[in-house]
Scaffold this active site. Structure first.
Site, PDB file in Angstrom:
ATOM      1  N   GLU A   1       0.870  -1.176   0.000  1.00  0.00           N
ATOM      2  CA  GLU A   1       0.000   0.000   0.000  1.00  0.00           C
ATOM      3  C   GLU A   1       0.902   1.219   0.000  1.00  0.00           C
ATOM      4  O   GLU A   1       1.689   1.425   0.913  1.00  0.00           O
ATOM      5  CB  GLU A   1      -0.919   0.013   1.229  1.00  0.00           C
TER       6      GLU A   1
ATOM      7  N   GLU B   1      -5.383   9.713   9.881  1.00  0.00           N
ATOM      8  CA  GLU B   1      -4.037   9.283  10.238  1.00  0.00           C
ATOM      9  C   GLU B   1      -3.637   9.748  11.632  1.00  0.00           C
ATOM     10  O   GLU B   1      -3.933  10.871  12.021  1.00  0.00           O
ATOM     11  CB  GLU B   1      -3.059   9.890   9.224  1.00  0.00           C
TER      12      GLU B   1
END
Ligand SMILES: Cc1ncc(COP(=O)(O)O)c(C=O)c1O
Lengths: 416, 274
Positions: free
Chosen positions: B43, B54
């Site tokens: 990824e 995040e």
């Protein structure tokens, strides 16, 4: 669910999966309690706005400005609302809703500190623990509000990413919410974010135009020719406009922060303004599709304004839509015009406005000849929180209208 | 190789790095080191300025990559410059997908997917795009034969789960706990519960968020995962090594990858408590 919360192509729900159930739960609660008054929610909200908030708020004729501009200027005095800004309408609504939903904790973000203050007050009033995220740049320029939040028992958590303003604070609050979503409600501070926030915040703020419309009728026997409000995220704008949107003869002006310039520096990722309605492009930011200051790749820019509460790269999706439709005019004035207007309103009317609010008066000063005989300006907040900024910014400039700054220069540093 | 094929020989190890962190050149070497360490799929983050899902580790990586000049066009060049043999998944946020395209008229997911396909990307994870809003991207993926991976959170239930099941392909990303990305010391007890809800889905299930050690990897595969996704624990190595030689950091990444892959393989050997 996906057809809801759209204003033309704007709006929607663009959030990490972990938040989707929470915003669906919220949409459901909004519909039941707010729109259908289940368990008497709206009755309690209105009662608390009255007793705790001090509503209804007067519509005041501004005598000196009316003479100066040779027209009828009325002020919707949201600065008189408890806490000193329109923000309490929304904060009280959302904290109360969180209570009805059985949530146990409140998080919020704040730019000018005005929304954080309103949320901290509402949370103390309704006995809920509250944490407020605030960018470090904004903490530095809005110290009185930081202290007010702390005094009301809220935690204030500094956000150090980016330029440390509202955009970063919103991202950080979303992160907190993603971790605590099961028992926490995020009280968003403007008509931004994923559905149902833009519509819900507008509904709580619409009390401004509901009162203003009725009050103008009583005072003048008719409706105003124009309503002016400053636009950061757009909550006082949407609140002041909502009940006039169907009155096609009433012109609606959303006044944005032109900052120091309307140009942008793509390479640096910086816009020296926060005029997202006037100069932004359609984008997906903080959960909604709306107008945003961004570069050609779609990276969001850092915005700038002398007023912390307007310093945001995005804007509410409904406001963006009304501008595209031609129903709302997006205009802007720069930092200098806002500072001048700050001093003028203080001297002429005895009202010290928030720097955000001063933008609306800056526009009135420049373009009063073009905006009709009867004008309502939404005084979104009072300026106590901005005094340190105004002292520094005034010392840096040559403003004819400013009081003599000599004493501050001598004492030094510019800090009171 | 397709994404599903990457799961064919036992549990898949799926590392994440932000492309261009801390520089274009170093990042190429880091990604290649992960493949040597046993990655089955990679990824590769395309950095966005507001990474709201995040935690601080990846957020800071994104800032480093953006400051070093990463853009969507550079990203596709980066993918073309990479010398790896495993499928690559582009992980990003919707605004970058939506803004891609030469002109106002053709903006939208289609030009983005077309360019990604040409560069050699096999699929997408778009962190802030729920299944409800994913129609246009799903269509573009179908047109160019790419996969669209959705994240199932511990809070995803009922109708929403069904909607994802209809639209997902490649693998499903099982978020093992509430919150944002970031390495943790404990394996969340949401993991087994989440996996059991997806037991009869016919795509592989890869678990991510918080995995840090080979031991975590082992336990998660033993709990029934078909793969493990590891981001922050690797990005931490990149962050600690910003002032060190690229070769040293690459060696540490390769070693960490090996530990995680071995853990996953051990987990597959453990009989499941069924
Ligand atoms: C007094 C005042 N007016 C206006 C604003 C701008 O926000 P909005 O556009 O949501 O009303 C703020 C934000 O903090 C504010 O404090």
């Amino acid at each position: 669910m996906s057809s809801q919360g759209k204003f033309g192509d704007y709006g929607g729900q663009y959030v990490p999966e972990v938040l989707m159930p929470a915003i669906e739960e919220l949409a459901d609660a909004y519909e039941r309690y707010v729109l259908e008054n289940e368990d008497g929610f709206m009755d309690e909200f209105r009662a608390r706005l009255r007793d705790f908030g001090g509503r209804p708020i007067p519509l005041q004729r501004a005598d000196q400005l009316s003479a100066r501009y040779d027209r009828e200027v009325y002020l919707k005095r949201e600065d008189l609302l408890h806490g000193g800004a329109h923000k309490l309408n929304n904060a009280l609504g959302q904290v109360l809703l969180a209570k009805y939903m059985g949530k146990e904790r409140i998080v919020a973000e704040t730019g000018a500190g005005q929304h954080g203050t309103a949320t901290a007050m509402a949370a103390a009033h309704l006995d809920m623990p509250c944490e407020v995220y605030m960018g470090e740049t904004d903490i530095a320029r809005q110290r009185p509000n930081v202290f007010r939040m702390r005094t009301n028992g809220a935690e204030v958590t500094p956000v150090t990413t980016g330029r440390g303003t509202l955009k970063e604070a919103i991202s950080e609050t979303m992160r907190d919410w993603a971790t605590t979503v099961e028992d926490t409600h995020y009280v968003i501070g403007s008509v931004v974010g994923p559905h149902p926030f833009p519509e819900m915040v507008r509904t709580f703020q619409a009390v401004i135009s509901e009162e203003a419309r009725e009050q103008t009728r009583e005072r003048t026997g008719g409706l105003p020719d124009a309503v002016l409000a400053c636009a950061g995220g757009g909550s006082n704008t949407m609140g002041a406009f909502h009940h006039f949107v169907d009155d096609e003869d009433v012109d609606l002006y959303a006044v944005e922060a032109g900052g120091s310039s309307l140009s942008v520096d793509e390479a640096e990722g910086v816009a020296p303004n926060s005029a997202s309605l006037s100069t932004g492009e359609e984008a997906v930011l903080h959960g909604a599709r709306t107008k945003v200051l961004q570069d050609t790749d779609g990276q969001v820019m850092e915005s700038h304004s002398v007023s912390a509460g307007l310093d945001y790269a995005g804007v509410g999706p409904e406001l963006a839509h009304l501008v595209d439709e031609g129903r709302v005019r997006a205009v802007n004035v720069d930092d200098d015009a806002a500072l001048e207007a700050f001093h003028r309103l203080s001297q002429d009317e005895g009202i010290i406005p928030a720097l955000e609010t001063a933008h609306a008066f800056g526009y009135l000063e420049k373009y009063h000849d073009d905006i009709g005989e009867t004008v309502v300006v939404n005084v979104s907040g009072r300026g106590d929180k901005d005094l340190e900024t105004v002292i520094e910014e005034t010392m840096d400039r040559d403003l004819d209208i400013a009081p003599d700054m000599g004493v501050f220069r001598e004492v030094g540093g510019g800090r009171l | 190789m397709s994404l599903e094929e990457a799961f064919a020989d036992g549990p898949a190890f799926i590392p994440y790095l932000a492309a261009g962190d801390p520089s274009y050149e170093a990042s190429l070497e880091y990604v290649e080191a992960l493949e040597r360490g046993g990655a089955d799929v990679i990824e590769l983050g395309l950095p966005f300025s507001e990474p709201i899902a995040e935690g601080s580790t990846i957020q800071e990586a994104v800032v480093r990559a953006l400051e070093a000049g990463m853009t969507p066009d550079r990203y596709f060049e980066f993918v073309e410059d990479l010398d790896v043999d495993v499928p690559l998944v582009c992980m990003t946020y919707y605004n970058l997908v939506y803004q891609y395209g030469a002109s106002e008229a053709e903006k939208g997911p289609r030009p983005f997917v077309e360019r990604a396909a040409e560069a050699g990307i096999e699929g997408f994870v778009v962190v802030d795009l729920p299944a409800e809003e994913a129609g246009p991207l799903r269509e573009a993926c179908d047109e160019f034969g790419l996969d669209l991976i959705f994240i199932v959170a511990p809070t995803t239930e009922g109708e929403r789960l069904e909607r994802m099941r209809e639209r997902v392909s490649g693998y499903v990303y099982v978020q093992s706990r509430l919150g944002t990305t970031g390495a943790r010391d404990e394996v969340s007890d949401y993991t087994e519960r989440s996996l059991s809800r997806l037991a009869d889905w016919d795509v592989p299930k890869a678990v991510g968020f918080g995995i840090k050690t080979g031991d975590h990897a082992e336990r998660i595969v033993a709990a029934g995962a078909d793969g493990i996704i590891v981001g922050s624990a690797l990005v931490d190595i990149v962050a600690e090594g910003v002032d060190e030689s690229t070769a040293d950091v690459a060696a540490r990444l390769e070693e960490k990858a090996r530990e995680l892959k071995r853990g996953a393989v051990r987990g597959a050997g453990v009989p499941r408590a069924e």
